[in-house]
Write an enzyme that holds these catalytic residues in place. Structure first.
Site, PDB file in Angstrom:
ATOM      1  N   LYS A 172      -2.447   2.998  -4.183  1.00 48.40           N
ATOM      2  CA  LYS A 172      -2.391   1.732  -3.255  1.00 48.40           C
ATOM      3  C   LYS A 172      -3.434   1.820  -1.563  1.00 48.40           C
ATOM      4  O   LYS A 172      -3.510   0.684  -1.493  1.00 48.40           O
ATOM      5  CB  LYS A 172      -0.826   1.463  -2.877  1.00 48.40           C
ATOM      6  CG  LYS A 172      -0.350   1.188  -4.155  1.00 48.40           C
ATOM      7  CD  LYS A 172       1.256   0.826  -3.410  1.00 48.40           C
ATOM      8  CE  LYS A 172       2.276   0.366  -4.706  1.00 48.40           C
ATOM      9  NZ  LYS A 172       3.560  -0.151  -4.277  1.00 48.40           N
ATOM     10  N   ASP A 198       4.575  -6.374  -1.885  1.00 50.43           N
ATOM     11  CA  ASP A 198       5.792  -5.525  -1.817  1.00 50.43           C
ATOM     12  C   ASP A 198       6.488  -6.166  -0.661  1.00 50.43           C
ATOM     13  O   ASP A 198       7.705  -6.302  -0.736  1.00 50.43           O
ATOM     14  CB  ASP A 198       5.328  -4.031  -1.527  1.00 50.43           C
ATOM     15  CG  ASP A 198       4.967  -3.383  -2.890  1.00 50.43           C
ATOM     16  OD1 ASP A 198       5.412  -3.937  -3.994  1.00 50.43           O
ATOM     17  OD2 ASP A 198       4.159  -2.388  -2.833  1.00 50.43           O
TER      18      ASP A 198
END
Ligand code: NAP
Length: 282
Positions: A71, A107
């Protein structure tokens, strides 16, 4: 679902990635909505992220999700970042826009939408355990939702400090403090918060354990675990036994996925339908 020469391609890169539930929920929703897309999982070694991004661009993928441990590393391979991805310092969704790879982070909003189905974050003091990618997303989501104060507790103090300082920079109106993960000081900080979020992998299937001693928790606190396998971590079970309200991270997984789905297709999916598919699969 029929795959033809017109089928559009999305997927996820991670290492490992075979445990991912994302193909299940995305493919079911593509089929339900009659969209000609397919979602697959690509295991990409950490040393090969540049090749993977270049390859997906050349092959005409619409975009892709990014999971652990890529990420943060994927950021260097992208042409542009959304404001949210910049603040979080990590990307979980990429969309190719006129050949440019643009990074997003869904997220934060996925977590916020999920927890706010149960409890409003505005004006709350929230303790986040962990300071990695998930913790950063939760922290940004909490600040965006109008949390009054955040406490970051992390095993490595320096990482908690780095995140705390970043949050003070981006959200000066939120009171941010931080601590290591043990000792009386940390315990009292945890006890001063109404909402506690585990954003570490402690408690994942096969590993067990609690990120903090559960006897630090007080009845009436709200405990959210970003983990969703097992559905009830040891931490959530012990928190429930101490009179806390609890919620796991399955809804966050689904809602971050729903945002990515919309970014790629321009169509709003039904997160409840996606969640039913994942629950049935599990
Ligand atoms: P990450 O960037 O690697 O960060 C891991 C964090 O956990 C770090 O703060 C690390 O502390 C801490 N940690 C690791 N092992 C620990 C231990 N044994 N004791 C105490 N702290 C420990 O990982 P991430 O991307 O943030 O993911 C963390 C977890 O979040 C994942 O395992 C996953 O379950 C969950 N997650 C859920 C969703 C969802 O959609 N529900 C989405 C993303 C992530 P140090 O800095 O001290 O190493």
């Amino acid at each position: 679902m029929k795959i033809t020469a017109h089928t559009r391609m999305v997927g996820i890169i991670g290492y490992p990635v075979r445990h991912s539930l994302s193909p299940v929920m995305h493919n079911a929703e593509f089929a339900r909505l009659g969209l000609d897309y397919v979602y697959v999982a690509w295991e990409v070694h950490p040393g090969e992220i540049p090749e993977a991004v270049k390859g997906l661009r050349v092959l005409g993928a619409v975009g892709f999700n990014v999971t652990v441990p890529h990420k943060q590393a994927v950021v260097a391979e992208l042409d542009e970042l959304s404001e949210e991805a910049k603040a979080i310092g990590a990307v979980n969704t990429v969309r190719f826009e006129n050949g440019r790879a643009v990074g997003y982070n869904t997220d934060a909003s996925g977590w916020r939408e999920d927890i706010e189905r149960t409890i409003s974050l505005a004006g709350e003091k929230i303790c986040i355990i962990g300071a990695g990618g998930a913790a950063r997303a939760v922290a940004v989501g909490a600040c965006q939702a109008g949390a009054a104060a955040l406490v970051i507790c992390n095993r490595r103090f320096e990482t908690a400090e780095t995140l705390g300082e970043l949050l003070r920079h981006y959200f000066p109106s939120v009171e941010v403090t931080w601590s290591g993960l043990c000792g009386d000081h940390c315990r009292e900080l945890v006890r001063s918060c109404h909402i506690i979020v585990n954003a570490t992998p402690v408690g994942m299937t096969g590993k067990g354990g609690c990120p903090i001693p559960s006897d630090w928790l007080l009845p009436g606190q709200f405990v959210y675990d970003t983990i969703y396998t097992p559905a009830e971590t040891q931490f959530l079970a012990e928190a429930k036994a101490r009179g806390c309200r609890v919620q796991n991270g399955l809804g966050m997984l689904v809602r971050q996925g729903a945002k990515a789905f919309e970014l790629w297709t321009g169509v709003k999916p039904d997160p409840d339908a996606m969640e039913r598919e994942v629950r049935a699969f599990l």
